[in-house]
Design a protein around this motif. Structure first.
Motif, short mmCIF file in Angstrom:
data_model
loop_
_atom_site.label_atom_id
_atom_site.label_comp_id
_atom_site.label_asym_id
_atom_site.label_seq_id
_atom_site.Cartn_x
_atom_site.Cartn_y
_atom_site.Cartn_z
N GLN A 136 0.85 -1.20 0.00
CA GLN A 136 0.00 0.00 0.00
C GLN A 136 0.88 1.23 0.00
N ASP A 137 0.52 2.21 -0.81
CA ASP A 137 1.27 3.46 -0.89
C ASP A 137 0.28 4.61 -0.88
N GLY A 138 -0.24 4.93 0.32
CA GLY A 138 -1.29 5.93 0.42
C GLY A 138 -2.54 5.41 -0.24
N PRO A 139 -3.16 6.19 -1.15
CA PRO A 139 -4.36 5.70 -1.85
C PRO A 139 -4.02 4.76 -3.02
N TYR A 140 -2.72 4.55 -3.24
CA TYR A 140 -2.30 3.76 -4.38
C TYR A 140 -1.65 2.45 -3.91
N LEU A 141 -1.26 1.64 -4.87
CA LEU A 141 -0.47 0.45 -4.61
C LEU A 141 0.86 0.59 -5.32
N LYS A 142 1.85 -0.15 -4.87
CA LYS A 142 3.13 -0.16 -5.57
C LYS A 142 3.74 -1.55 -5.51
N ILE A 143 4.39 -1.91 -6.60
CA ILE A 143 5.12 -3.17 -6.67
C ILE A 143 6.55 -2.89 -6.24
N GLU A 144 7.00 -3.57 -5.21
CA GLU A 144 8.32 -3.30 -4.65
C GLU A 144 9.13 -4.59 -4.56
N VAL A 145 10.42 -4.48 -4.91
CA VAL A 145 11.31 -5.63 -4.77
C VAL A 145 11.51 -5.89 -3.28
N GLY A 146 11.15 -7.10 -2.85
CA GLY A 146 11.29 -7.43 -1.43
C GLY A 146 12.68 -7.91 -1.08
N GLY A 147 13.35 -8.57 -2.04
CA GLY A 147 14.68 -9.09 -1.77
C GLY A 147 15.09 -10.14 -2.78
N CYS A 148 15.96 -11.04 -2.33
CA CYS A 148 16.56 -12.06 -3.20
C CYS A 148 16.07 -13.45 -2.80
N ILE A 149 16.33 -14.39 -3.67
CA ILE A 149 16.00 -15.79 -3.41
C ILE A 149 17.31 -16.56 -3.23
N THR A 150 17.37 -17.43 -2.24
CA THR A 150 18.59 -18.17 -1.95
C THR A 150 19.01 -19.03 -3.13
N HIS A 151 20.28 -19.43 -3.12
CA HIS A 151 20.83 -20.19 -4.24
C HIS A 151 20.09 -21.50 -4.47
N ASP A 152 19.59 -22.11 -3.41
CA ASP A 152 18.85 -23.37 -3.59
C ASP A 152 17.37 -23.14 -3.88
N LYS A 153 16.98 -21.87 -4.06
CA LYS A 153 15.62 -21.48 -4.46
C LYS A 153 14.56 -21.88 -3.43
N THR A 154 14.92 -21.95 -2.15
CA THR A 154 13.97 -22.40 -1.14
C THR A 154 13.51 -21.29 -0.20
N ARG A 155 14.26 -20.16 -0.14
CA ARG A 155 13.93 -19.13 0.84
C ARG A 155 13.99 -17.74 0.24
N HIS A 156 13.19 -16.85 0.82
CA HIS A 156 13.23 -15.43 0.47
C HIS A 156 14.11 -14.70 1.48
N ILE A 157 15.04 -13.90 0.96
CA ILE A 157 15.93 -13.10 1.80
C ILE A 157 15.59 -11.64 1.58
N LYS A 158 15.37 -10.90 2.69
CA LYS A 158 15.03 -9.49 2.57
C LYS A 158 16.26 -8.66 2.23
#
Length: 368
Positions: A136-158
């Protein structure tokens, strides 16, 4: 005459009643009309049921009031209340606000125009390198990069978070140009973490965590001996051997490079591998050299030189003997080169002692 007057009176009365009824109807009708500008016109009365377009919104006249009916989409397409359309990665709805006014409401993120994500939901890119969040960005929405994905593709890293993979530590970083990248930030050695630029000893060697082409790398930069750190070319003495710390791009180690020689006064001299020298005795000289054997340097006796009246008279290999037939005090004598217990020496004896003095020795022709 009287009948004419009665007729006129009745007619006038009928006209008056019709006029009054029409006035009542017009009054009732005017209450159901709407006063508003719209459809590119200035303010005016609009009949019941009329459709009035005003900017990005449109209404219908109902019981004298403008009733919100819908909006105009991105391409000026007419849409009804609560209908949605896609624009620049977002789903937008024609809706009423808390006060009942028409407006546009961001309801979801849709990066590909098909899959929809509500506020707080996340998704990954097609290569599973990064993850995104609908925020949420006030009255709008925004797509934001949250972070990276681990090398084994199992976890999200902020962003700013670290994690360990193999022998290295990584951090999800935002680069100076705004891009997001999983970066090497440290080394792991036997469970211990080291930042780029740190050194640590392990056994006989010294290691360093360096950054090479954007990736961390553990490299050997030196040697360790008795809690002392040594670098390429540094030397130390151990067990009569001179060792040198050798560090190359493809190998590293403690390399024997010389022998430690102690003179009668207790002083030490380093003799490099392959070097030859003479050890002086009362009646002889012993030729020695420094060799490498079993990863250690050691002194090897090459031979004995018999010295008579200040002259080098004959040469014998270690473990051999000969009979010197030239007159010495008018008689022959035996000469042996002994190398027992690392104490080489030349020994002379009477030829009559040959059976006892030459046990284990090999006869050799004397060499001048």
């Amino acid at each position: 005459m009287k009948s004419i007057i009665v007729f006129v009176a009745i007619f006038l009365a009928s006209v008056f009643v019709d006029a009054k009824i029409n006035a009542i109807n017009e009054a009732q009708q005017s209450k159901r009309r709407c006063w508003s500008s719209g459809n590119g016109k200035l303010a005016q009365f609009w009949d019941e049921g009329s459709r009035i377009d005003r900017g990005k919104y449109w209404y219908e006249c109902r019981n004298g009031e403008l009733e919100p009916r819908g909006c105009f989409g991105e391409n000026d397409e007419r849409m009804f209340l609560y209908q949605t359309y896609m624009s620049n990665g977002y789903e937008i709805e024609c809706a009423l606000d808390a006060k009942g006014y028409l407006g546009f409401k961001f309801v979801s993120c849709t990066p590909d125009g098909q899959q929809k994500y509500k506020v707080g939901q996340t998704w990954e890119d097609s290569k599973k390198m990064y993850w995104f969040e609908c925020k949420q960005d006030g009255p709008y929405l925004k797509i934001e990069v949250g972070g990276c994905i681990t090398h084994d593709k199992t976890r999200h890293i902020k962003l700013g978070e670290r994690y360990d993979f193999g022998e290295y530590s990584y951090e999800c970083m935002r680069k100076y140009n705004g891009s997001i990248q999983m970066c090497s930030v440290g080394c792991i050695h036997k469970g211990q973490h080291y930042n780029v630029g740190q050194q640590w000893p392990d056994g006989e060697f010294l290691y360093y965590c360096k950054l090479n082409g954007g990736r961390c790398q553990k490299v050997c930069v030196g040697c360790q001996y008795r809690n002392k750190r040594l670098y390429d070319g540094d030397r130390y003495h151990k067990d009569e051997t001179v060792y040198q710390c050798e560090v190359r791009s493809t190998k590293f180690g403690h390399k024997p490079v010389g022998c430690v020689i102690r003179d009668d006064g207790g002083s030490t001299v380093e003799r490099v591998i392959g070097c030859k020298w003479y050890k002086t005795l009362p009646n002889a000289k012993v030729e020695q050299t420094c060799i490498v054997e079993d990863s250690k340097a050691m002194i090897k006796t090459l031979g004995c030189v018999f010295v008579y009246k200040g002259y080098d008279t004959l040469f014998l290999y270690p473990g051999t003997y000969t009979i010197w037939t030239q007159q010495m005090d008018k008689k022959s004598m035996g000469v042996a080169c002994l190398d027992n217990n690392d104490e080489p020496r030349l020994e002379t004896f009477d030829v009559s002692e040959i059976p006892t003095k030459t046990i284990g020795l090999k006869y050799d022709q004397p060499r001048g």
